[in-house]
Motif scaffolding. Structure first.
Motif: not given
Length: 675
Positions: A475-477, A482-485, A641-645
């Motif tokens: 969960p931390t990883r 998600k924070g990096i994205s 944008n695709e990666v983040v989605e």
């Protein structure tokens, strides 16, 4: 009645009183002010819109959609239009890179911009001859590398451009001789002509401040001019007919020199032959005179050297250079763990060279102010030495800050550097490590940021784990990814003019706060880093697209992000950090793809994540995303944008049955697609 009318008429025809005259004059001025005059910004807007009409935008027709005639291009130092560089409300430059621009480049409309100093159209598909530069006498930087320009450049193309400092024409198809007008520019110090079809001999560049002239991968011949022989030989590589030092083969003695000398040396007349008895007596006084002259010259040179050393030493002492103290601090820290920064060399100088020397420039209003003296007096602890320089932790009162030293930040001048730092200071996001302050000195710079207690992601993944360092569970990883994205998304939306808004994304530049939320560090420094150092050190230049095509794109950060994703999932250290260039046969992506081919995907994941329970399906999905981010072919690589989605759709768990079903149904298909 008649008499009254005559009297009224006489009053009207009298000369106006002073008070009434002033009233009429003020009213006249008011009317004049209300007339619609064209402002300088109106002419700037018109010029930019005319220039936009000359551009062929290809498939990216919406990229300049915010060039709105109803909105000023600049608001102080902030640009309202994409690709516009602003300073004090004036358009200082255009940076339209990696936009797919096609056709010929017509700069004629931009000649109306009085403050224009920088033009960059790198990484496009522009063709035709070099645009006419005769009307751009004030231009300081011109970047046209990685296009399809061709043809010969007129020999007098750069005449009169006495302010030009940087010229990048690399990786085009220019032919003919290198224009000699380049050798007459007094301020030019960085010229990139590599990867073209220039022929003939290299002209003699006599500028004392010329730091780089790259003419590699052309069709040049003859000897390298004497004035350029101290440069790195790689600047001349790939020209098969160059000869003489620094190359092995000697030049043909009958070949003409690269440029005629200003005045041919004269051969001194031979001394008259000695005859008769005067020979023995005349030689001794002549030898004595020569010896006296030589001794006198040596004494004079020694005196000049002593004076020069004295003045140079005095100058160095007069400069407020805190970095010298930091060097002493780092030496003591290495031996004892911490030290008191020494400012003796600063305090003994009562007359600083400039009024602002020793002054830290703060870019955030929510931080406690301190000056360089406070910083140097603080207890210091060396944190390590990165690719660009050493980092120190300093305790200022109750706040801990990190000071990073950079010696490779001379890519822009003083004004441009201050402007870029203020730009970075305005960035605010929960996943960015904010810049607090900076110190400018031509030789090196200091950047000050907050100290982050949990260190970097790299230290948690690859460091010596002990009882005090918690293991990163799944969960931390996932939260870190998600924070990096999200941090990258913010950079891309806030800094659209940069080709790679981060440019140096790697796990050691991802810091973890007390809640293990990621904070991106060393972002958006590419515009101010010296190009030579950037190509050797920054992660963007270790990408496959730079190795294959010598260019970077907006998907280069995606490739770096993909490396981090695979690093987080596998726990393996990527060799890309250590190599100077991309090697498809010896990197983390190659290893992961090999494991997938052998259907050993389950062995890829880091065992230190512990039990992942019902989250194994999500690990597989994230692995797919990571491999897709690391696709060598930029066109096939995912967009940010695709990666983040896709990443935002991931969650911490799914049932084991769902996992087994997903693996059995799409495992073979996944292997064929990824590999």
């Amino acid at each position: 009645m008649v008499m009254g009318a005559h009297m009224a008429m006489a009053k009207l025809m009298r000369a106006p009183t002073p008070a009434s005259f002033i009233t009429l004059f003020v009213a006249y001025l008011s009317c004049m002010v209300m007339l619609p005059f064209g402002s300088p910004m109106d002419s700037t807007t018109d010029a930019l819109l005319k220039f936009k009409k000359t551009l062929q935008l290809g498939s990216k027709t919406e990229v300049l959609s915010n060039w709105d005639p109803k909105k000023n291009p600049c608001n102080g130092n902030t640009a309202n239009w994409v690709g516009v560089l602003c300073f004090n409300g004036n358009v200082r430059g255009l940076q339209l890179e990696n936009l797919g621009l096609q056709g010929k480049l017509d700069l004629e409309p931009l000649a109306q911009l009085p403050y224009l100093k920088t033009l960059s159209f790198m990484n496009n598909m522009l063709d035709g001859p070099l645009p006419d530069l005769k009307k751009f006498k004030k231009l300081r930087s011109l970047y046209l590398s990685y296009n399809h320009f061709s043809g010969e450049i007129p020999d007098d193309e750069f005449e009169g451009m006495h302010l030009l400092r940087k010229l990048y024409l690399a990786n085009n198809a220019f032919s003919g001789k290198i224009p000699s007008s380049l050798t007459t520019l007094p301020r030019v110090f960085d010229v990139g002509l590599e990867g073209n079809k220039f022929s003939g001999q290299i002209p003699d560049f006599m500028q004392k401040d010329l730091k780089r002239l790259n003419v590699s991968q052309n069709e040049l011949e003859g000897p390298v001019p004497q004035s350029l022989k101290k440069m790195d030989p790689s600047n001349f590589a790939g020209n098969g007919k160059l000869c003489g030092p620094p190359f092995q083969g000697a030049c043909n003695p009958h070949s003409p020199p690269p440029s005629p000398p200003a005045a041919p040396p004269t051969t001194p007349a031979p001394p008259p032959k000695c005859t008769g008895d005067s020979c023995g007596t005349s030689k001794k006084p002549s030898g004595l005179k020569v010896a006296l002259i030589v001794v006198s010259l040596l004494l004079l040179l020694a005196l000049i050297a002593v004076i020069f050393m004295f003045l140079n030493n005095r100058k160095q002492r007069s400069e407020l250079d805190g970095t010298e103290s930091l060097d002493e601090s780092s030496k003591y820290t290495a031996a004892a763990g911490s030290s008191q920064m020494d400012v003796k060399s600063v305090e003994t100088n009562p007359h600083p060279k400039r009024a602002d020397q020793g002054k830290l420039s703060f870019v955030r209003e929510d931080r406690q102010r301190f000056d360089l003296h406070d910083l140097l007096r603080a207890s210091a602890e060396i944190l390590g030495s990165g690719t660009f320089g050493a980092s120190y932790k300093a305790l200022i009162m109750t706040d801990a800050v990190v000071v990073k030293r950079y010696k490779q930040m001379n890519n822009v001048g003083r004004e441009e550097f201050h402007e870029h730092m203020r730009r970075l200071g305005r960035l605010t996001h929960e996943n960015l490590l904010p810049l607090v302050a900076y110190y400018y000195r031509r030789e090196e710079k200091l950047l000050v940021s907050d100290f982050v207690e949990n260190g970097s992601l790299a230290s948690h993944l690859h460091g010596n784990h002990n009882s005090d360092m918690p293991v990163l569970d799944w969960p931390t990883r996932l939260r870190i990814i998600k924070g990096i994205s999200r941090g990258l998304t913010y950079l891309y939306s806030t800094l659209p003019s940069l080709v790679v808004p981060h440019g140096h994304l790697k796990s050691s530049n991802v810091l973890l706060d007390e809640n293990f939320e990621p904070l991106l560090n060393d972002y958006a420094l590419l515009p101010v880093i010296n190009m030579e150092q950037a190509q050797h050190l920054m992660m963007a230049y270790k990408s496959p697209e730079y190795a294959q095509h010598r260019r970077i794109t907006k998907k280069t950060d995606v490739w770096c992000f993909g490396i981090i994703i695979l690093e987080v999932l596998t726990g393996k250290f990527p060799e890309n950090y250590l190599k100077q260039s991309y090697d498809s046969k010896a990197d983390l992506v190659n290893w992961v793809n090999g494991m997938i081919k052998e259907k050993r995907t389950s062995e890829v994941f880091d065992v230190e994540m512990g039990r992942v329970g019902n989250s194994r399906g999500e690990l597989l999905k994230l692995l797919k995303i990571g491999v897709s981010c690391c696709e060598e072919d930029v066109e096939r690589r995912l967009d940010l944008n695709e990666v983040v989605e896709k990443i935002e759709e991931l969650y911490e768990g799914e049932s084991d049955a769902d996992y087994r079903s997903s693996v059995s149904s799409e495992g073979d298909d996944y292997t064929s697609q990824v590999v």
